[in-house]
Write a protein that holds these residues in place. Structure first.
Motif, PDB file in Angstrom:
ATOM      1  N   LEU A 299       0.705  -1.257   0.053  1.00 25.97           N
ATOM      2  CA  LEU A 299       0.061  -0.041   0.021  1.00 25.97           C
ATOM      3  C   LEU A 299       0.821   1.211   0.077  1.00 25.97           C
ATOM      4  N   SER A 300       1.974   1.173   0.903  1.00 27.52           N
ATOM      5  CA  SER A 300       2.888   2.381   0.860  1.00 27.52           C
ATOM      6  C   SER A 300       3.442   2.674  -0.451  1.00 27.52           C
ATOM      7  N   MET A 301       3.738   1.554  -1.336  1.00 24.90           N
ATOM      8  CA  MET A 301       4.748   1.915  -2.554  1.00 24.90           C
ATOM      9  C   MET A 301       3.537   2.379  -3.671  1.00 24.90           C
ATOM     10  N   SER A 302       2.358   1.659  -3.314  1.00 28.89           N
ATOM     11  CA  SER A 302       1.293   2.007  -4.381  1.00 28.89           C
ATOM     12  C   SER A 302       1.000   3.479  -4.162  1.00 28.89           C
ATOM     13  N   ILE A 303       0.922   4.182  -3.123  1.00 27.20           N
ATOM     14  CA  ILE A 303       0.589   5.552  -2.713  1.00 27.20           C
ATOM     15  C   ILE A 303       1.783   6.424  -3.302  1.00 27.20           C
ATOM     16  N   ALA A 304       3.047   5.946  -2.825  1.00 23.86           N
ATOM     17  CA  ALA A 304       4.195   6.543  -3.190  1.00 23.86           C
ATOM     18  C   ALA A 304       4.440   6.810  -4.792  1.00 23.86           C
ATOM     19  N   THR A 305       4.013   5.566  -5.539  1.00 23.44           N
ATOM     20  CA  THR A 305       4.232   5.748  -6.907  1.00 23.44           C
ATOM     21  C   THR A 305       3.090   6.715  -7.528  1.00 23.44           C
ATOM     22  N   ARG A 306       1.958   6.792  -6.988  1.00 24.58           N
ATOM     23  CA  ARG A 306       0.977   7.567  -7.465  1.00 24.58           C
ATOM     24  C   ARG A 306       1.505   8.990  -7.134  1.00 24.58           C
ATOM     25  N   PHE A 307       2.029   9.505  -5.760  1.00 24.61           N
ATOM     26  CA  PHE A 307       2.490  10.598  -5.658  1.00 24.61           C
ATOM     27  C   PHE A 307       3.690  11.038  -6.418  1.00 24.61           C
ATOM     28  N   TYR A 308       4.618  10.280  -6.264  1.00 28.89           N
ATOM     29  CA  TYR A 308       5.814  10.846  -7.033  1.00 28.89           C
ATOM     30  C   TYR A 308       6.203  10.381  -8.272  1.00 28.89           C
ATOM     31  N   GLY A 309       5.417   9.331  -8.744  1.00 24.06           N
ATOM     32  CA  GLY A 309       5.941   8.798  -9.952  1.00 24.06           C
ATOM     33  C   GLY A 309       6.860   7.691 -10.097  1.00 24.06           C
ATOM     34  N   MET A 310       7.059   7.265 -11.163  1.00 25.70           N
ATOM     35  CA  MET A 310       8.215   5.926 -11.026  1.00 25.70           C
ATOM     36  C   MET A 310       9.319   6.606 -11.394  1.00 25.70           C
ATOM     37  N   PRO A 311      10.391   6.248 -10.988  1.00 24.55           N
ATOM     38  CA  PRO A 311      11.857   6.760 -11.401  1.00 24.55           C
ATOM     39  C   PRO A 311      12.151   6.815 -12.767  1.00 24.55           C
TER      40      PRO A 311
END
Length: 186
Positions: free
Chosen positions: A174-186
Motif C-alpha cells: 500500500l505504501s509503495m502504491s501510494i508513493a508511486t502515484r504521488f512521486y511517479g516512477m523513477p
C-alpha cells in the motif's frame, strides 16, 4: 566464407528474452537511449560466457548496482529511504522497550514491510501503474483477501506472527502504491 550480410539471423535465446523483460525495470527515458546497445551487449556476453550461471551472476550484479543507483537518485527513492528509516526506528525502539513479545504485532509487521514495497515496485514497473493494470490490482486484492481470511481465522490466537508479517507485507504494498502515484516512477 559468408559476409555479415548473408549470415542467417540468429535465433533469440530464452536468456535474451528474459533479459529484455528485466530491462523494463529501468526508467523509460534510459531505455530509449540504451536498450538496443544493452541487448547487443548481453547477446555478445551470452556467446562468450563459459556458463549460463556465470553469465547470470554477472547480469544480476550489474542489474542490482545500476537499478539501485537509478532508484535511490529519484524522488521515490528518497521516500523509500524515509519510510525505511521510520520503520527501522519503530522496530528498534519497540524491540528494546518490549522485547520480542507476541503482544506487539508492529515488530512482526516490520518483517513483511520491505518485501511488500519491493513486490509492488516490481509489479508496477513490469505491468504498469495500478490504475491501468488488472494484474497489479488482482495481486493486491488477492493479498488483502488472504490476509482477511487469516485474520478472521487466527487473529485472536497468540503465536501466529506470520499473520503480522503478512500484514506488514500489505502495508508495504500500500505504501509503495501510494508513493508511486504521488512521486511517479523513477
Amino acid at each position: 566464407m559468408r559476409d555479415a550480410m548473408t549470415r542467417p539471423a540468429r535465433q533469440e535465446s530464452r536468456s535474451l528474452r528474459l533479459y529484455a523483460r528485466l530491462l523494463e525495470l529501468y526508467p523509460p527515458a534510459f531505455l530509449q537511449q540504451h536498450r538496443a546497445e544493452m541487448l547487443q551487449n548481453f547477446a555478445d556476453l551470452e556467446d562468450a560466457a563459459a556458463s549460463k550461471a556465470a553469465l547470470w551472476l554477472l547480469i544480476g550484479k550489474d542489474l542490482t548496482v545500476t537499478l539501485t543507483s537509478h532508484f535511490f537518485a529519484s524522488r521515490l527513492g528518497g521516500y523509500v529511504i524515509g519510510v525505511l528509516v521510520a520503520w527501522i526506528l519503530l522496530f528498534v525502539i519497540g524491540y528494546f522497550r518490549y522485547g520480542s513479545t507476541p503482544g506487539h504485532p508492529a515488530l512482526h509487521a516490520f518483517g513483511g514491510f520491505l518485501p511488500g514495497m519491493l513486490s509492488m515496485y516490481i509489479a508496477t514497473r513490469l505491468y504498469g501503474t495500478t490504475q491501468n493494470s488488472s494484474y497489479v490490482i488482482g495481486v493486491l486484492v488477492a493479498c488483502v483477501s488472504l490476509f482477511t481470511i487469516g485474520y478472521l481465522r487466527y487473529g485472536g490466537t497468540p503465536g501466529y506472527p506470520a499473520l503480522q508479517v503478512f500484514g506488514g507485507f500489505l502495508l508495504g504494498m500500500l505504501s509503495m502504491s501510494i508513493a508511486t502515484r504521488f512521486y511517479g516512477m523513477p
